[in-house]
Every structure is written in C-alpha cells, then in structure tokens.
Design a protein around this motif. Sequence first.
Motif, PDB file in Angstrom:
ATOM      1  N   SER A  68       0.822  -1.212   0.000  1.00  0.00           N
ATOM      2  CA  SER A  68       0.000   0.000   0.000  1.00  0.00           C
ATOM      3  C   SER A  68       0.856   1.262   0.000  1.00  0.00           C
ATOM      4  CB  SER A  68      -0.933   0.000   1.215  1.00  0.00           C
ATOM      5  OG  SER A  68      -0.181  -0.041   2.420  1.00  0.00           O
ATOM      6  N   THR A  69       2.095   1.148   0.475  1.00  0.00           N
ATOM      7  CA  THR A  69       2.982   2.318   0.552  1.00  0.00           C
ATOM      8  C   THR A  69       3.942   2.420  -0.634  1.00  0.00           C
ATOM      9  OG1 THR A  69       4.528   1.012   1.893  1.00  0.00           O
ATOM     10  CG2 THR A  69       2.907   2.357   3.074  1.00  0.00           C
ATOM     11  N   ASP A  93      -3.008  -3.665  -7.413  1.00  0.00           N
ATOM     12  CA  ASP A  93      -4.166  -2.971  -6.845  1.00  0.00           C
ATOM     13  C   ASP A  93      -3.987  -2.612  -5.374  1.00  0.00           C
ATOM     14  OD1 ASP A  93      -4.170  -5.786  -6.625  1.00  0.00           O
ATOM     15  OD2 ASP A  93      -6.261  -5.801  -6.016  1.00  0.00           O
ATOM     16  N   LYS A  94      -2.895  -3.055  -4.755  1.00  0.00           N
ATOM     17  CA  LYS A  94      -2.635  -2.658  -3.369  1.00  0.00           C
ATOM     18  C   LYS A  94      -2.148  -1.215  -3.270  1.00  0.00           C
ATOM     19  CE  LYS A  94      -1.649  -7.038  -1.040  1.00  0.00           C
ATOM     20  NZ  LYS A  94      -0.630  -7.828  -0.304  1.00  0.00           N
ATOM     21  N   ALA A  95      -1.537  -0.717  -4.343  1.00  0.00           N
ATOM     22  CA  ALA A  95      -0.988   0.641  -4.327  1.00  0.00           C
ATOM     23  C   ALA A  95      -2.101   1.664  -4.511  1.00  0.00           C
ATOM     24  CB  ALA A  95       0.060   0.782  -5.424  1.00  0.00           C
ATOM     25  N   ASP A  96      -1.741   2.949  -4.383  1.00  0.00           N
ATOM     26  CA  ASP A  96      -2.754   3.990  -4.554  1.00  0.00           C
ATOM     27  C   ASP A  96      -3.166   4.097  -6.018  1.00  0.00           C
ATOM     28  OD1 ASP A  96      -1.175   6.014  -6.032  1.00  0.00           O
ATOM     29  OD2 ASP A  96      -0.051   6.207  -4.172  1.00  0.00           O
ATOM     30  N   ILE A  97      -4.219   4.829  -6.273  1.00  0.00           N
ATOM     31  CA  ILE A  97      -4.854   4.856  -7.589  1.00  0.00           C
ATOM     32  C   ILE A  97      -3.947   5.434  -8.665  1.00  0.00           C
ATOM     33  CG2 ILE A  97      -5.904   7.112  -7.228  1.00  0.00           C
ATOM     34  CD1 ILE A  97      -7.442   4.047  -9.054  1.00  0.00           C
ATOM     35  N   GLU A  98      -2.991   6.282  -8.294  1.00  0.00           N
ATOM     36  CA  GLU A  98      -2.113   6.907  -9.283  1.00  0.00           C
ATOM     37  C   GLU A  98      -0.931   6.022  -9.671  1.00  0.00           C
ATOM     38  OE1 GLU A  98      -2.729   9.586 -10.979  1.00  0.00           O
ATOM     39  OE2 GLU A  98      -4.620   9.767  -9.892  1.00  0.00           O
ATOM     40  N   PHE A  99      -0.712   4.967  -8.924  1.00  0.00           N
ATOM     41  CA  PHE A  99       0.455   4.113  -9.171  1.00  0.00           C
ATOM     42  C   PHE A  99       0.519   3.597 -10.612  1.00  0.00           C
ATOM     43  CE2 PHE A  99       2.621   0.053  -9.306  1.00  0.00           C
ATOM     44  CZ  PHE A  99       3.770   0.259  -8.562  1.00  0.00           C
ATOM     45  N   LYS A 119      -9.383  -2.856  -6.331  1.00  0.00           N
ATOM     46  CA  LYS A 119      -9.789  -1.537  -6.819  1.00  0.00           C
ATOM     47  C   LYS A 119      -9.631  -1.494  -8.331  1.00  0.00           C
ATOM     48  CE  LYS A 119      -6.814   1.035  -4.481  1.00  0.00           C
ATOM     49  NZ  LYS A 119      -5.674   0.383  -3.831  1.00  0.00           N
ATOM     50  N   LYS A 122       5.587   3.264  -4.072  1.00  0.00           N
ATOM     51  CA  LYS A 122       5.483   4.319  -5.074  1.00  0.00           C
ATOM     52  C   LYS A 122       6.102   3.835  -6.381  1.00  0.00           C
ATOM     53  CE  LYS A 122       3.640   7.079  -2.094  1.00  0.00           C
ATOM     54  NZ  LYS A 122       2.178   7.336  -2.164  1.00  0.00           N
ATOM     55  N   ASP A 139       1.475   6.249 -13.133  1.00  0.00           N
ATOM     56  CA  ASP A 139       2.859   6.711 -13.003  1.00  0.00           C
ATOM     57  C   ASP A 139       3.850   5.786 -13.710  1.00  0.00           C
ATOM     58  OD1 ASP A 139       1.977   8.855 -11.550  1.00  0.00           O
ATOM     59  OD2 ASP A 139       2.417   7.979  -9.592  1.00  0.00           O
TER      60      ASP A 139
END
Length: 281
Positions: free
Chosen positions: A61-62, A118-124, A162, A64, A127
């Motif tokens: 989740s963290t 899908d564990k990362a934030d929506i912008e991952f 997500k 980048k 990027d």
Amino acid sequence: MAFDSSSTYVATEALKQAVNAAVTLQRPLLIKGEPGTGKTLLAEELAASLDTRLITWHIKSTTKAAQGLYEYDAVSRLRDSQLGIEGVENVANYLHPGKLWEAFTSDERVVLLIDEIDKADIEFPNDLLQELDRMEFHVYETGETIRARHRPVVVITSNNEKELPDAFLRRCFFHYIDFPDKQTMQDIVDVHFPEIAPRLVGQALEVFFELREAPGLKKKPSTSELVDWLKLLMADELAQEALYQRDPARALPPLAGALVKNEQDTQLLERLAFMMRRQRR
C-alpha cells in the motif's frame, strides 16, 4: 516457444492463449482473479517455460512507482559529505536501482512480475505508463536514460480490490482467471499430489465446493488453501476417517482451519449446520 501447462502448473486453454498473445504483442499481461488462483505462480511458470529469470516486484500500500525505477539516497550522501568520505561527489554511488532498472539492464530477456498492483494507490499504474510503454526512463540525478536492452515480458497481477485506470488498461492484454471447476481442480490436485488416494480427493473436493457455495460466506476457500488442506489430510489418517464419515449437519470438516479463516465464517457454518439438524427432526 508457446506457453503451455507443465508438470507443476495447470493452465486452461484461455489462459494459454492470453499469455501467448501478450508475449506476441509485447504488451503487459494483466491477470486478475480471486486470491489463491495461481496468478503469481503463473509468472514463475512463464519464466521457466522461457528458460529465463523472474524478477518480482511485490507491491504494498505504501509502494510508489518511482521505487520501481530507482531511489536516490540523499541522506547518506549528505552524511558522507560531512564525514569527508571519498566518492561522495559521484551521485551514482547513491542511486539504488529498482526492479524495472534491473529488468531493463538485464543481459537477457526476463519476466518482470508486478505483483498485486491494486494494493498501491490509484495513481500508481498511471505513473508507470510511459516507462512500460517506451521501455525507458530518465535518471534526473545523472542525466542518463535507462533503456531496456531486451524488452521484458511483463506480468501484472491484481486481486480486483480496486479499479485500474483506463489509460493503463488500454496498454495491457487482460485475462481473468476463473475459479477452477471440479475437473480442472482435480487436474490441479493431480499435479500437486500424483499419489493421492482417489477416495480422499473425491470426498475433499465435494466438501471444498460445498463450503464455497455456502450462502453468505465472507471468504471463500481458495485453490492454494485446498492444496494445504489436502496436504494435512494426507498426513493424518484420523482426519481422513473423520472426513469419510462426515455428516453435513456437523459444522466444520476436519482440519477446517486450513479452509475457513475467520470467526464470522465459522459461526455462519455452525448456524447452517444447526439449521440442517433442526430440519431433520
């Protein structure tokens, strides 16, 4: 070389076609499906079939996107400069290559697994669009551009927690791994346990699919959990006998902790069993 099933992995025709199409198109293969359906194992098998190395980037989740390229350790450089350590003027000494850098600079074509995106934030995903599309990225600290020597085969997995951005999806070849039916599950079990007793497999699969079909179950048992359960049953003759003599009106099968992983589902199954016993009276 076309991807196919192996002695350790059962692939459906649809999955084989998806893998081979992604390799042919040189597009990332986006694999979705329930947890425990073999998404990560697919990348391992693909690397083995191509006789190449697997580079795995586990997403949290963290995480980048930039970490997949490289990380610049400015703190260590500042500390070293204060201590007068040699080499501090060379910024390259403080760059830590990420998984994409490793895959791009490999001397051979590798399989790059981006696991559970899908564990990362929506912008991952957004990027990473340009880097995965062009197979290159810029290192701002040194001014160099890292380009892929050999285009890696990229496999991206998602548990569907997500939605992924449309722009990212357009650049992928998509495949959803359906949960195996009984025959496919039998084939998977045969791969893992070629010497297992047919009676044990038959009874275990019947109970397993009954559990998955229980109404209101919060977490359905997965393929990997079935494999673990069978491994336990094979090592415990008393548990096998309890399975053979199991009454559906009894709440849980033997060694159910391998299949049922939370108290809500345990209580649900106990209530369903209680209702079944009442109906028998």
